[in-house]
Write a protein that holds these residues in place. Structure first.
Motif, PDB file in Angstrom:
ATOM      1  N   ARG A 180       5.291  -2.087  -8.158  1.00  0.00           N
ATOM      2  CA  ARG A 180       4.556  -3.323  -7.962  1.00  0.00           C
ATOM      3  C   ARG A 180       3.072  -3.041  -7.779  1.00  0.00           C
ATOM      4  NH1 ARG A 180       5.529  -7.590  -2.942  1.00  0.00           N
ATOM      5  NH2 ARG A 180       3.923  -9.100  -3.562  1.00  0.00           N
ATOM      6  N   ARG A 181       2.252  -3.833  -8.451  1.00  0.00           N
ATOM      7  CA  ARG A 181       0.801  -3.634  -8.370  1.00  0.00           C
ATOM      8  C   ARG A 181       0.324  -3.739  -6.928  1.00  0.00           C
ATOM      9  NH1 ARG A 181      -3.495  -3.583 -11.706  1.00  0.00           N
ATOM     10  NH2 ARG A 181      -5.485  -4.338 -10.899  1.00  0.00           N
ATOM     11  N   GLY A 182      -0.504  -2.803  -6.504  1.00  0.00           N
ATOM     12  CA  GLY A 182      -1.002  -2.824  -5.139  1.00  0.00           C
ATOM     13  C   GLY A 182      -2.120  -1.819  -4.945  1.00  0.00           C
ATOM     14  N   LEU A 183      -2.129  -1.193  -3.790  1.00  0.00           N
ATOM     15  CA  LEU A 183      -3.154  -0.219  -3.429  1.00  0.00           C
ATOM     16  C   LEU A 183      -2.511   1.146  -3.226  1.00  0.00           C
ATOM     17  CD1 LEU A 183      -6.071   0.508  -2.438  1.00  0.00           C
ATOM     18  CD2 LEU A 183      -5.325  -0.180  -0.150  1.00  0.00           C
ATOM     19  N   VAL A 184      -3.085   2.176  -3.841  1.00  0.00           N
ATOM     20  CA  VAL A 184      -2.637   3.553  -3.668  1.00  0.00           C
ATOM     21  C   VAL A 184      -3.763   4.329  -2.992  1.00  0.00           C
ATOM     22  CG1 VAL A 184      -2.060   5.714  -4.854  1.00  0.00           C
ATOM     23  CG2 VAL A 184      -1.021   3.559  -5.602  1.00  0.00           C
ATOM     24  N   ALA A 244       6.121   3.440  -7.239  1.00  0.00           N
ATOM     25  CA  ALA A 244       5.142   2.364  -7.000  1.00  0.00           C
ATOM     26  C   ALA A 244       5.103   1.447  -8.215  1.00  0.00           C
ATOM     27  CB  ALA A 244       3.766   2.955  -6.712  1.00  0.00           C
ATOM     28  N   THR A 265       0.850  -1.192   0.000  1.00  0.00           N
ATOM     29  CA  THR A 265       0.000   0.000   0.000  1.00  0.00           C
ATOM     30  C   THR A 265       0.881   1.235   0.000  1.00  0.00           C
ATOM     31  OG1 THR A 265      -1.749  -1.135   1.231  1.00  0.00           O
ATOM     32  CG2 THR A 265      -1.789   1.272   1.244  1.00  0.00           C
ATOM     33  N   TRP A 266       0.596   2.144  -0.913  1.00  0.00           N
ATOM     34  CA  TRP A 266       1.304   3.418  -0.973  1.00  0.00           C
ATOM     35  C   TRP A 266       0.340   4.544  -0.608  1.00  0.00           C
ATOM     36  CZ3 TRP A 266       6.368   3.931  -1.248  1.00  0.00           C
ATOM     37  CH2 TRP A 266       7.136   2.889  -1.789  1.00  0.00           C
ATOM     38  N   ARG A 284      -2.563   0.695 -13.109  1.00  0.00           N
ATOM     39  CA  ARG A 284      -1.797  -0.396 -12.512  1.00  0.00           C
ATOM     40  C   ARG A 284      -2.302  -0.782 -11.121  1.00  0.00           C
ATOM     41  NH1 ARG A 284       4.679  -0.400 -12.506  1.00  0.00           N
ATOM     42  NH2 ARG A 284       4.178  -0.906 -14.658  1.00  0.00           N
ATOM     43  N   HIS A 285      -2.773   0.185 -10.360  1.00  0.00           N
ATOM     44  CA  HIS A 285      -3.127  -0.058  -8.965  1.00  0.00           C
ATOM     45  C   HIS A 285      -4.619   0.162  -8.743  1.00  0.00           C
ATOM     46  CE1 HIS A 285       1.223   0.265  -8.072  1.00  0.00           C
ATOM     47  NE2 HIS A 285       1.199   1.308  -8.870  1.00  0.00           N
ATOM     48  N   GLN A 286      -5.100  -0.335  -7.612  1.00  0.00           N
ATOM     49  CA  GLN A 286      -6.398   0.111  -7.119  1.00  0.00           C
ATOM     50  C   GLN A 286      -6.151   1.405  -6.356  1.00  0.00           C
ATOM     51  OE1 GLN A 286      -8.256  -4.026  -5.732  1.00  0.00           O
ATOM     52  NE2 GLN A 286      -9.779  -2.416  -6.005  1.00  0.00           N
TER      53      GLN A 286
END
Length: 333
Positions: free
Chosen positions: A195-199, A193, A92-93, A229-231
């Protein structure tokens, strides 16, 4: 408009030492969310993965046979499939807005305090074995960067930094200096950011809004790129006095970003109506920008129950994630 003094959300909180304030905040967030969220609703990011999360009835043509829950099917006589939560090791970012416009509030919390509470809630809801949390904090003296790490100590360090961040100086105190804005922070976040993840972006989203509502905000393009790329979760922080003026006679309004001042008489009903109309149009402009960018929108108000608002958001996202797949539908802001 800017207030002179802000009463802390918790009596005596301002007088506590920084470590005590962080501990009080941690207890408040964990107790309130623990009391409202249970089981499968604990995660902030729903979706396919590997963590068991109960069972539901089988939907022909939609569900895979290999996900059948044979034990429940045998017990009930109705075909059921296993539900699963999002995979662990989520990165998470956070991008936290600490600009001058966040130094305002007329309720129990100011916008900055509400932003810190939102960060604490995100940290609590995304905590897990292997999960990591990184942050970019926009401050008056520049951008403070926190690498993505796991663990409670890392989250508490971030919260402590947010609570102790220097307050923005008066405009003109540093000639030639331009504090970083939301677009700068999003650009920096997009670069790191990978790597795929949550922003999660926590802001009032007022930076650089164009006068023409039809024009995109300067931060919209980068937010859209992040959403590919991210949610992306956009937590919009507002105060009731940004939406309407009270009838309190002659007051001085100040733009905290530029220092411009203007005296207005709030006894003028027509003026209050124009202010409310302009504020509503501005908020609609922000909402449209967030919708076009593909971000999920979570509005929080300084005079509202922020924990209940977060819980409602988690429940709504869970319902969307488990809803049957049907004909094409319009987007959800």
């Amino acid at each position: 408009m800017r207030r002179a003094n802000v009463a802390p959300a918790d009596p005596g909180l301002a007088e506590l030492a920084p470590d005590q304030r962080v501990r009080r905040l941690e207890l408040t967030v964990t107790r309130r969310l623990n009391g409202l969220l249970h089981g499968q609703y604990r995660g902030l990011l729903p979706g396919p993965g590997s963590e068991p999360a109960g069972s539901r009835e089988y939907r022909p043509g939609e569900d895979e046979v290999r996900r059948m829950d044979w034990a429940v099917t045998a017990r009930t006589g109705v075909p059921h499939v296993r539900q699963i939560d999002a995979d662990r090791e989520l990165t998470t970012w956070l991008l936290v807005d600490g600009s001058a416009s966040m130094e305002f509030g007329t309720a129990e919390l100011d916008k900055r305090e509400l932003a810190v509470a939102a960060v604490a809630a995100v940290g609590f809801l995304t905590a897990g074995v292997g999960n990591r949390l990184g942050a970019q904090v926009l401050r008056a003296d520049g951008v403070r960067r926190f690498p993505a790490r796991s663990g409670r100590t890392h989250l508490l360090t971030l919260l402590r930094t947010l609570l102790a961040a220097p307050r923005p100086t008066a405009p003109g105190d540093r000639p030639g200096w331009r504090p970083p804005d939301l677009a700068d922070g999003l650009d920096a976040l997009h670069r790191i950011a990978n790597r795929r993840g949550l922003v999660v972006v926590v802001s009032d989203f007022l930076d650089g809004l164009p006068d023409d509502p039809g024009q995109p905000a300067p931060w919209e393009r980068t937010l859209r790129r992040l959403a590919v790329r991210h949610q992306v979760l956009a937590i919009e922080v507002t105060d009731p006095r940004e939406l309407e003026l009270p009838d309190v006679g002659l007051i001085t309004l100040m733009d905290p970003e530029t220092g411009r001042r203007r005296e207005v008489c709030t006894s003028d009903r027509r003026l209050r109506e124009r202010y409310a109309e302009a504020a509503a149009a501005q908020r609609d402009q922000i909402h449209q920008s967030l919708r076009r960018s593909g971000a999920t929108h979570l509005p929080l108000r300084t005079d509202g129950d922020w924990s209940a608002d977060i819980v409602r958001h988690v429940h709504a996202q869970r319902r969307l994630a488990t809803a049957p797949v049907g004909p094409a539908r319009g987007g959800v802001a």
